[in-house]
Design a protein around this motif. Structure first.
Motif: not given
Length: 287
Positions: A185-191
């Motif tokens: 989820a954090e990776e999707i939010i940063t991208k």
């Protein structure tokens, strides 16, 4: 003592010709139904459970099947098994119930249409053919059901449930991995791109209403190009009509003023004498 049997029909989908579908469903349900076996000794009646004795079928001597005919243009065109949209535009409906022995059980006619004798006879001949085909399908389905049940298998509705034949959607169950959900989820939010503008507080236009953001431009009620041209033409016509009305009013006012100055000419056909009374001048008061 007698058995009281009632058939309840529940419509799942209405696409026209409910009477025919309901009659077939009802007669098949009665032929497929089995009642508990009963023995009578004197005045003592014993009802056996399915474990003690096999249930017995009902005594059905014949299968009355309904066939519906829709008529269009006052009987010029004939249609068998009308759909829901065809029933909306039909002029009249004729329903004939018949068994495979060509015995007419009932005839019902509805709608504002008068049928000739040849039309009714033609419908009865078509009904005889349709009833023979439908009765053969029903008997074949009942024989297959009885054969499979004797072999210990499932048939019909009970066999369709586990195989998902009734529903149109079928998906195999798949396992979902939830171990690294937070990291993903954090990776999707940063991208993901940040939003253009964030409204922290809702906009209150009136008590009991709220709006977050201004929203897009409301296009409700916008006219298309053709509608705009028609509106412009109507507006031009209304302006022209208003201009003509004003011109007519000015012309009427000018004619009225001219008529006041001109003397009144009487025709010879008038017999009575016309006298014009002029207002008398009021003498001015003197001190």
């Amino acid at each position: 003592q007698v058995w009281q049997i009632r058939v309840d029909l529940h419509l799942l989908n209405h696409d026209g010709n409910i009477i025919d579908a309901a009659s077939i469903a009802a007669i098949v349900a009665l032929c497929h139904f089995r009642r508990p076996d009963v023995s009578v000794q004197g005045e003592e009646v014993t009802v056996y459970s399915p474990e003690e004795r096999d249930p017995v079928p009902l005594s059905i001597h014949h299968m009355p099947i309904c066939v519906s005919f829709a008529f269009f243009q006052q009987g010029t065109y004939l249609l068998v098994d009308p759909s829901e949209r065809e029933e909306r535009v039909m002029d009249g409906l004729l329903v004939i119930a018949m068994n495979k022995h060509r015995e007419i059980c009932t005839i019902q006619s509805s709608g504002g249409i008068m049928l000739l004798q040849d039309q009714v006879l033609r419908c009865s001949q078509i009904t005889a053919v349709k009833v023979a085909e439908i009765t053969e399908l029903i008997q074949k389905a009942l024989e297959n059901d009885q054969k499979v049940r004797k072999e210990g298998g499932k048939f019909g509705f009970a066999e369709s449930i586990p195989n998902q034949k009734i529903t149109a959607f079928k998906m195999e169950s798949a396992a979902v991995d939830t171990n690294n959900v937070e990291e993903q989820a954090e990776e999707i939010i940063t991208k993901a791109d940040p939003p253009s503008e964030v409204f922290a507080k809702p906009i209150l236009h009136a008590p009991g209403t709220a709006q977050i953001g201004e929203g897009i431009q409301n296009a409700w009620g916008d006219l298309e190009d053709s509608e705009r041209e028609e509106a412009a033409e109507e507006e031009g016509e209304s302006d022209a009509a208003a201009f003509d009305g004003q011109r007519m009013e000015t012309e009427d006012a000018s004619t009225m003023s001219e008529a006041k100055d001109e003397p009144i000419v009487l025709s010879d056909s008038e017999e009575e004498e016309v006298v014009i009374l002029e207002p008398q001048e009021v003498p001015k008061k003197t001190r």
